[in-house]
Design an enzyme around this catalytic site. Structure first.
Site, PDB file in Angstrom:
ATOM      1  N   ASP A 184      68.650 -19.154  30.997  1.00 54.86           N
ATOM      2  CA  ASP A 184      69.867 -19.411  31.765  1.00 54.86           C
ATOM      3  C   ASP A 184      69.593 -19.371  33.267  1.00 54.86           C
ATOM      4  OD1 ASP A 184      71.314 -19.695  29.454  1.00 54.86           O
ATOM      5  OD2 ASP A 184      71.892 -17.595  29.360  1.00 54.86           O
ATOM      6  N   THR A 199      68.076 -15.303  26.825  1.00 49.31           N
ATOM      7  CA  THR A 199      69.394 -15.364  26.171  1.00 49.31           C
ATOM      8  C   THR A 199      69.709 -16.804  25.748  1.00 49.31           C
ATOM      9  OG1 THR A 199      70.065 -13.630  27.723  1.00 49.31           O
ATOM     10  CG2 THR A 199      71.790 -14.628  26.389  1.00 49.31           C
TER      11      THR A 199
HETATM   12  C1  LIG Z   1      75.524  -2.038  21.370  1.00 47.92           C
HETATM   13  C2  LIG Z   1      75.755  -3.415  20.777  1.00 47.92           C
HETATM   14  C3  LIG Z   1      75.834  -4.433  21.864  1.00 47.92           C
HETATM   15  C4  LIG Z   1      76.117  -5.803  21.327  1.00 47.92           C
HETATM   16  C5  LIG Z   1      76.601  -6.669  22.437  1.00 47.92           C
HETATM   17  C6  LIG Z   1      76.497  -8.086  22.096  1.00 47.92           C
HETATM   18  C7  LIG Z   1      77.209  -8.930  23.128  1.00 47.92           C
HETATM   19  C8  LIG Z   1      76.339 -10.010  23.594  1.00 47.92           C
HETATM   20  C9  LIG Z   1      77.080 -10.982  24.466  1.00 47.92           C
HETATM   21  C10 LIG Z   1      76.088 -11.691  25.278  1.00 47.92           C
HETATM   22  C11 LIG Z   1      76.722 -12.641  26.243  1.00 47.92           C
HETATM   23  C12 LIG Z   1      75.638 -13.267  27.014  1.00 47.92           C
HETATM   24  C13 LIG Z   1      76.145 -14.137  28.101  1.00 47.92           C
HETATM   25  C14 LIG Z   1      74.979 -14.772  28.783  1.00 47.92           C
HETATM   26  C15 LIG Z   1      74.348 -14.223  29.770  1.00 47.92           C
HETATM   27  C16 LIG Z   1      73.092 -14.817  30.332  1.00 47.92           C
HETATM   28  O1  LIG Z   1      73.411 -15.762  31.318  1.00 47.92           O
HETATM   29  C17 LIG Z   1      72.236 -13.724  30.937  1.00 47.92           C
HETATM   30  C18 LIG Z   1      70.912 -14.313  31.465  1.00 47.92           C
HETATM   31  O2  LIG Z   1      70.214 -14.950  30.466  1.00 47.92           O
HETATM   32  P1  LIG Z   1      68.651 -15.342  30.613  1.00 47.92           P
HETATM   33  O3  LIG Z   1      68.467 -16.002  31.935  1.00 47.92           O
HETATM   34  O4  LIG Z   1      68.322 -16.258  29.472  1.00 47.92           O
HETATM   35  O5  LIG Z   1      67.909 -14.064  30.572  1.00 47.92           O
HETATM   36  N1  LIG Z   1      71.951 -12.728  29.928  1.00 47.92           N
HETATM   37  C19 LIG Z   1      72.461 -11.514  29.962  1.00 47.92           C
HETATM   38  O6  LIG Z   1      73.131 -11.141  30.879  1.00 47.92           O
HETATM   39  C20 LIG Z   1      72.119 -10.608  28.792  1.00 47.92           C
HETATM   40  C21 LIG Z   1      73.292  -9.845  28.289  1.00 47.92           C
HETATM   41  C22 LIG Z   1      72.853  -9.018  27.096  1.00 47.92           C
HETATM   42  C23 LIG Z   1      73.836  -7.964  26.773  1.00 47.92           C
HETATM   43  C24 LIG Z   1      73.371  -7.032  25.686  1.00 47.92           C
HETATM   44  N1  LIG Z   2      57.227 -19.709  38.634  1.00 42.17           N
HETATM   45  C1  LIG Z   2      58.120 -18.723  38.673  1.00 42.17           C
HETATM   46  N2  LIG Z   2      57.740 -17.452  38.950  1.00 42.17           N
HETATM   47  C2  LIG Z   2      58.629 -16.444  38.974  1.00 42.17           C
HETATM   48  N3  LIG Z   2      59.956 -16.599  38.729  1.00 42.17           N
HETATM   49  C3  LIG Z   2      60.399 -17.839  38.431  1.00 42.17           C
HETATM   50  C4  LIG Z   2      59.518 -18.961  38.394  1.00 42.17           C
HETATM   51  N4  LIG Z   2      60.242 -20.053  38.079  1.00 42.17           N
HETATM   52  C5  LIG Z   2      61.516 -19.645  37.933  1.00 42.17           C
HETATM   53  N5  LIG Z   2      61.622 -18.315  38.141  1.00 42.17           N
HETATM   54  C6  LIG Z   2      62.806 -17.435  38.020  1.00 42.17           C
HETATM   55  O1  LIG Z   2      62.680 -16.711  36.797  1.00 42.17           O
HETATM   56  C7  LIG Z   2      63.950 -16.151  36.472  1.00 42.17           C
HETATM   57  C8  LIG Z   2      64.149 -16.055  34.989  1.00 42.17           C
HETATM   58  O2  LIG Z   2      64.078 -17.306  34.443  1.00 42.17           O
HETATM   59  P1  LIG Z   2      64.666 -17.735  33.061  1.00 42.17           P
HETATM   60  O3  LIG Z   2      64.045 -19.054  32.772  1.00 42.17           O
HETATM   61  O4  LIG Z   2      66.117 -17.679  33.067  1.00 42.17           O
HETATM   62  O5  LIG Z   2      64.096 -16.667  32.026  1.00 42.17           O
HETATM   63  P2  LIG Z   2      64.838 -15.449  31.305  1.00 42.17           P
HETATM   64  O6  LIG Z   2      65.774 -16.050  30.334  1.00 42.17           O
HETATM   65  O7  LIG Z   2      63.735 -14.708  30.637  1.00 42.17           O
HETATM   66  O8  LIG Z   2      65.558 -14.644  32.335  1.00 42.17           O
HETATM   67  C9  LIG Z   2      64.966 -17.031  37.159  1.00 42.17           C
HETATM   68  O9  LIG Z   2      65.666 -16.242  38.070  1.00 42.17           O
HETATM   69  C10 LIG Z   2      64.143 -18.094  37.877  1.00 42.17           C
HETATM   70  O10 LIG Z   2      64.693 -18.356  39.150  1.00 42.17           O
END
Ligand SMILES: CCCCCCCCCCCCC/C=C/[C@@H](O)[C@H](COP(=O)(O)O)NC(=O)CCCCC
Ligand SMILES: Nc1ncnc2c1ncn2[C@@H]1O[C@H](COP(=O)(O)OP(=O)(O)O)[C@@H](O)[C@H]1O
Ligand SMILES: [Ca+2]
Length: 554
Positions: free
Chosen positions: A207, A251
């Site tokens: 994300d 996520t």
């Molecule tokens: C104790 C039991 C807990 C169960 C909770 C389950 C609820 C999960 C809902 C998750 C909603 C996620 C919304 C999306 C958020 C993402 O944008 C964000 C960043 O994702 P990424 O860049 O791929 O890492 N993710 C989060 O903020 C993770 C939330 C996780 C919460 C447990």
């Molecule tokens: N080459 C890179 N080195 C370090 N961070 C980066 C690079 N390219 C993108 N990012 C950053 O990595 C972070 C996590 O990326 P994302 O693809 O969402 O992975 P995740 O789901 O594991 O959080 C973002 O904030 C993005 O801006």
């Protein structure tokens, strides 16, 4: 289904059996001639079904003329060899999309047809290619950014092994950039990329990576159109280029909520067929400054704290969210403040109507036809003067704005299961201070079928705009009310900031904005309807009926 005129009909062989193969502008179908003959006059659908297949032309990935690969009897070398009429040497292969039983997963399947003559083979290949050429929504040239660092750090591998071969088969040309730092993709899109060369931009990552691409493109569009994105009053210009997401993050909520799975091959195939899914974007501001855009979750309290804690555990990969989730749950912190919002009064749905936003959603379609065409037709100030703000002050464990369902593998129905991708609204969920056990019950309902809003401490509103002011910043305005003199005002607000004992400064959380931490706690948010378009089609309903003859969904 409307009957289309046939373009071609021939008897060709598939795996040494004769088939009647027909093509019209919508469907390619092949029927086993022998099974058909055996059961002529008998309407035994099950038997006929066994030998009949079809594929929608819009789900054909490519067609290729193939060399016959039968070994030569004399030399043992592999070369073209005419054998029986069934073993024709002129063959072509059609690559097409097949839906897997695993929910919403697509795979690339193929069928090879053997023709008695080369001219017939060429005619088939040419006619199918002509039909594919009429599908003008398909991208031909893409700009791809790979985050090698997101998720389990497998972005490059996923792209090279699973996605690039599909793009090349579909004759999509690509320029690929592997990012070297955070915000590399955003900055490149904003200032350098020659966007005229491309039909779309693809991000490989989570994300956070999607958010970079979206920020780069949206900002670039506003710059080029002379729109000031820092002003909340501005009507933003929609993005002309579609965005594809190859999930390779932690996520992958934007991908999951728009495609129904976090499978890279499925996403690549949605890009190939040129799907389009419009999507709302929230702009987030702090007073006069623009902070960020958000498409999925804007969360203060629980999700803000999970994110802040998880950033320190990035080395754990996606598991960091589970550890930080448990830790944050146990800390059971609550936050005081005021939430004000403009309810989405004209909207066709409600957050609790159990109407899932599915492919071709009628609510989102209706919103798009109601959308003002001119910049001046519905400015924020017009809306503000017509509608009234609702103000809620309280102690909250979580304040979440879900502009889409936020479905993800952790929560398959998401934070707001009935939120819409493109209705110009966001679902504002307020979880008030409650006991740990009640909060746990609420959280667990995100992972099962129970209604997470059916608790006395949870409220949900569908809104077009909202604001949040944390308690310690309200303190300044309370002091303003008490003290008119400028010197006294400054003096008293200084006391409030520095002396926790006065009770004006409870702890603060952060905003989790699509997985990035915002630098401000007091924010103002506005939803911009259908500002971007993804290479996706929303969640497909599983077909209820299929044509017993062709196997196609009807
Ligand atoms: C104790 C039991 C807990 C169960 C909770 C389950 C609820 C999960 C809902 C998750 C909603 C996620 C919304 C999306 C958020 C993402 O944008 C964000 C960043 O994702 P990424 O860049 O791929 O890492 N993710 C989060 O903020 C993770 C939330 C996780 C919460 C447990
Ligand atoms: N080459 C890179 N080195 C370090 N961070 C980066 C690079 N390219 C993108 N990012 C950053 O990595 C972070 C996590 O990326 P994302 O693809 O969402 O992975 P995740 O789901 O594991 O959080 C973002 O904030 C993005 O801006
Ligand atoms: Ca929405």
């Amino acid at each position: 289904m409307e009957k289309q005129p046939r373009l071609l009909c021939s008897e060709l062989c598939v795996q040494r059996r004769p088939y009647e193969v027909t093509l019209n502008c919508a469907i390619l179908a092949w029927k086993d001639v022998q099974i058909g003959q055996k059961h002529t006059g008998r309407a035994i659908y099950g038997t006929v079904k066994a030998g009949s297949h079809c594929v929608h032309v819009c789900e054909i990935i490519a067609v290729q003329e193939m060399e016959d690969d039968s070994p030569s009897k004399d030399t043992g070398k592999w070369q073209k060899v005419p054998q029986s009429p069934v073993d024709c040497q002129h063959t072509f292969t059609v690559f097409y999309i097949e839906r897997r039983t695993r929910q919403h997963c697509w795979r690339c399947s193929n069928v090879t047809f053997h023709c008695p003559e080369q001219s017939l083979c060429l005619l088939w290949v040419q006619t199918i290619r002509e039909q594919l050429g009429l599908l003008t929504n398909r991208p031909k040239r893409l700009l791809v950014y790979i985050n090698p660092y997101g998720g389990k750090q497998r972005g490059k591998q996923i792209y090279d092994h699973k996605v690039a071969p599909i793009f090349s088969q579909a004759t999509i040309s690509t320029d690929v950039i592997v990012t070297e730092r955070a915000n590399h993709a955003r900055d490149h899109l904003k200032t350098e990329a020659d966007l005229k060369k491309y039909d779309g931009v693809v991000c490989v990552g989570g994300d956070g990576m999607f958010s970079e691409i979206m920020h780069g493109l949206v900002s670039r569009m506003q710059q080029d159109a002379g729109v000031d994105e820092s002003s909340m009053e501005e009507t933003l210009v929609p993005c002309g280029l579609r965005i594809g997401i190859i999930p390779a993050g932690s996520t992958d909520c934007v991908c999951y909520a728009t495609v129904g799975s976090n499978d890279p091959v499925t996403s690549a195939l949605h890009i190939v067929v040129g799907d389009s899914q419009p999507m709302d974007i929230c702009s987030v501001h702090n007073e006069d400054s623009f902070l960020r855009y958000s498409v999925s979750l804007l969360g203060y309290g629980f999700y803000g704290d999970v994110l802040a804690d998880s950033e320190r555990k990035r080395w754990m990969g996606p598991a960091r969210y589970d550890i930080s989730g448990v830790k944050t749950f146990l800390s059971h912190r609550y936050y005081e403040g005021t939430v004000s919002f403009l309810p989405a009064e004209g909207s066709l749905g409600t957050p609790r109507d159990k109407m899932q936003c599915l492919s071709g959603c009628s609510i989102c379609r209706q919103t798009s036809s109601d959308r003002p065409v001119s910049k001046d037709e519905d400015s924020v100030s017009d809306a503000e003067s017509r509608d009234t703000w609702t103000v809620i002050r309280g102690k909250f464990l979580a304040i979440n704005a879900a502009s889409m369902s936020c479905a993800c593998p952790r929560s398959p129905k998401g934070l707001s299961p009935s939120a819409h991708l493109a209705d110009g609204t966001t679902d504002l969920i307020l979880v008030r201070k409650c006991s740990r056990i009640d909060f746990l019950r609420h959280l667990l309902r995100h992972t099962n079928k129970d209604d997470q809003f059916d608790h006395s401490f949870v409220e949900v509103y569908r809104v077009k705009q909202f604001r949040f002011t944390p308690r310690h910043q309200e303190c300044d305005s309370e002091v303003d009310l008490r003290e008119n003199g400028a010197g006294g005002k400054r003096f008293l607000s200084q006391i409030c900031r520095e002396h926790r004992a006065c009770g004006c400064m409870p702890s603060q959380s952060n905003w989790n904005c699509d997985g990035e931490i915002l630098p401000h706690t007091a924010i103002q948010v506005r939803v911009h309807c259908q500002l971007i378009t993804l290479f996706a089609r929303g969640i497909e309903e599983q077909p209820v009926f299929e044509d017993p003859y062709t196997h196609c969904a009807i």
